[in-house]
Scaffold this motif. Structure first.
Motif, short mmCIF file in Angstrom:
data_model
loop_
_atom_site.label_atom_id
_atom_site.label_comp_id
_atom_site.label_asym_id
_atom_site.label_seq_id
_atom_site.Cartn_x
_atom_site.Cartn_y
_atom_site.Cartn_z
N HIS A 87 -0.26 -3.01 -6.88
CA HIS A 87 -1.45 -2.88 -6.03
C HIS A 87 -1.82 -1.44 -5.72
O HIS A 87 -2.77 -1.19 -4.99
CB HIS A 87 -1.22 -3.62 -4.70
CG HIS A 87 -1.21 -5.10 -4.84
ND1 HIS A 87 -2.32 -5.82 -5.21
CD2 HIS A 87 -0.22 -6.01 -4.67
CE1 HIS A 87 -2.03 -7.11 -5.25
NE2 HIS A 87 -0.75 -7.25 -4.93
N MET A 88 -1.07 -0.47 -6.26
CA MET A 88 -1.37 0.91 -5.91
C MET A 88 -0.96 1.87 -7.01
O MET A 88 -0.25 1.49 -7.94
CB MET A 88 -0.63 1.29 -4.63
CG MET A 88 0.83 1.58 -4.85
SD MET A 88 1.75 1.49 -3.35
CE MET A 88 1.57 -0.25 -3.02
N ASN B 187 0.83 -1.19 0.00
CA ASN B 187 0.00 0.00 0.00
C ASN B 187 0.87 1.25 0.00
O ASN B 187 2.10 1.17 -0.08
CB ASN B 187 -0.95 0.00 1.21
CG ASN B 187 -0.21 -0.14 2.53
OD1 ASN B 187 0.85 0.47 2.72
ND2 ASN B 187 -0.75 -0.92 3.45
N GLY B 188 0.21 2.39 0.09
CA GLY B 188 0.93 3.65 0.03
C GLY B 188 1.96 3.82 1.12
O GLY B 188 3.01 4.42 0.91
#
Length: 294
Positions: free
Chosen positions: A134-135, A110-111
């Protein structure tokens, strides 16, 4: 049956594993209703899911009831868990299934993972996060900074190039309107400024206070960056309290007579902010220009 030396009914099959992710495991059982009994609830079979402690090998009940499905939540990613099904008859007789072993999946990137890798100047970790897919590469942090802005501000040229390679938007700005090239100019990272310029960074873009990349380079006090920007064709007009930079801008052809969007001149701004040293330089330049015209 455990404990009495006999089994009152067939040993149940182990729980069937359904959906699995990084924090939960879905289990279901008795899909053929082998333990279905009609009549009052007190006569129904009761189901329990027990989890084995992998260290002590003791069992703990995590579900008990009449449902034929349960989702185990709050699990650790990339970890192994072992479960068994216990079926209890209305008279207290019970039987246990064989164990089933299940591993949760890896936690999706994630971020926070991306920003952590960039802040640590870890090229390998940054690449791994980006490759996970994924981001979005421009995911902002709590302050509204994208990974590219962070890398540009810190002078991490390798990461700047990597992020751009993965589609980072060099024109994106934060809450105050500053983009990556402005941040690099303010921090004095000439190599980053030069690279972003090759990728299309504009000298004309202004932040929400009306400042350009040149303003931020001057405010940061980076003469080498300013000189390169001038040579690259950046328009020179700025106000700051750095006398040497103001002189440099004037010597490089800055137009001291221009005004901002409100019609206020550089000299008027200098006076308003009590930048007396800048005012003296501007007045001297004005006088020299007047005398040269004669």
């Amino acid at each position: 049956m455990e404990g009495t030396g006999k089994v009152a009914f067939p040993r149940p099959d182990p729980p069937i594993v359904g959906k699995v992710n990084h924090h939960s495991i879905e289990l279901y059982w008795d899909i053929n209703n082998a333990y279905q009994i009609r009549g009052p609830v007190k006569n129904w079979f009761k189901f329990s899911i027990e989890e084995e402690d992998l260290k002590t090998h003791a069992y703990g009940t995590i579900y008990s009831g009449y449902s034929r499905k349960h989702v185990v939540e709050g699990l650790e990613p990339s970890s192994t868990y072992r479960f068994r099904l216990k079926v209890t008859e209305f008279n207290g007789e019970c039987a246990y299934s064989p164990l089933v072993s299940v591993s949760t999946t890896r936690e999706p990137m994630n971020g926070e993972h991306l920003h952590r890798a960039v802040n640590m100047d870890d090229e390998g970790a940054t690449r791994n996060v980006l490759q996970s897919g994924h981001m979005k590469v421009d995911v902002p942090d709590k302050l509204g900074f994208t990974p590219l802005m962070v890398a540009a501000q810190k002078g991490y040229l390798r990461l700047v190039k990597l992020l751009v390679e993965y589609g980072a938007n060099i024109h994106r700005d934060n809450g105050s309107g500053k983009n990556s090239v402005m941040l690099a100019c303010f921090s004095g990272h000439l190599d980053v400024v030069q690279y972003l310029r090759t990728q299309g960074a504009s000298w004309e873009t202004r932040d929400k206070s009306g400042c350009t990349a040149m303003h931020w380079a001057v405010d940061g006090g980076h003469v080498n960056v300013i000189q390169w920007m001038i040579n690259d064709g950046c328009e020179v007009a700025a106000l700051n309290n750095h006398e040497d930079l103001v002189r440099l801008l004037i010597e490089s052809g800055a137009d001291c007579s221009i005004t901002n969007e409100y019609g206020i001149s550089i000299a008027e701004m200098a006076k308003a902010f009590d930048r007396q040293n800048v005012v003296l330089i501007l007045e001297k330049n004005k006088e020299e220009r007047r005398l040269s015209v004669r």
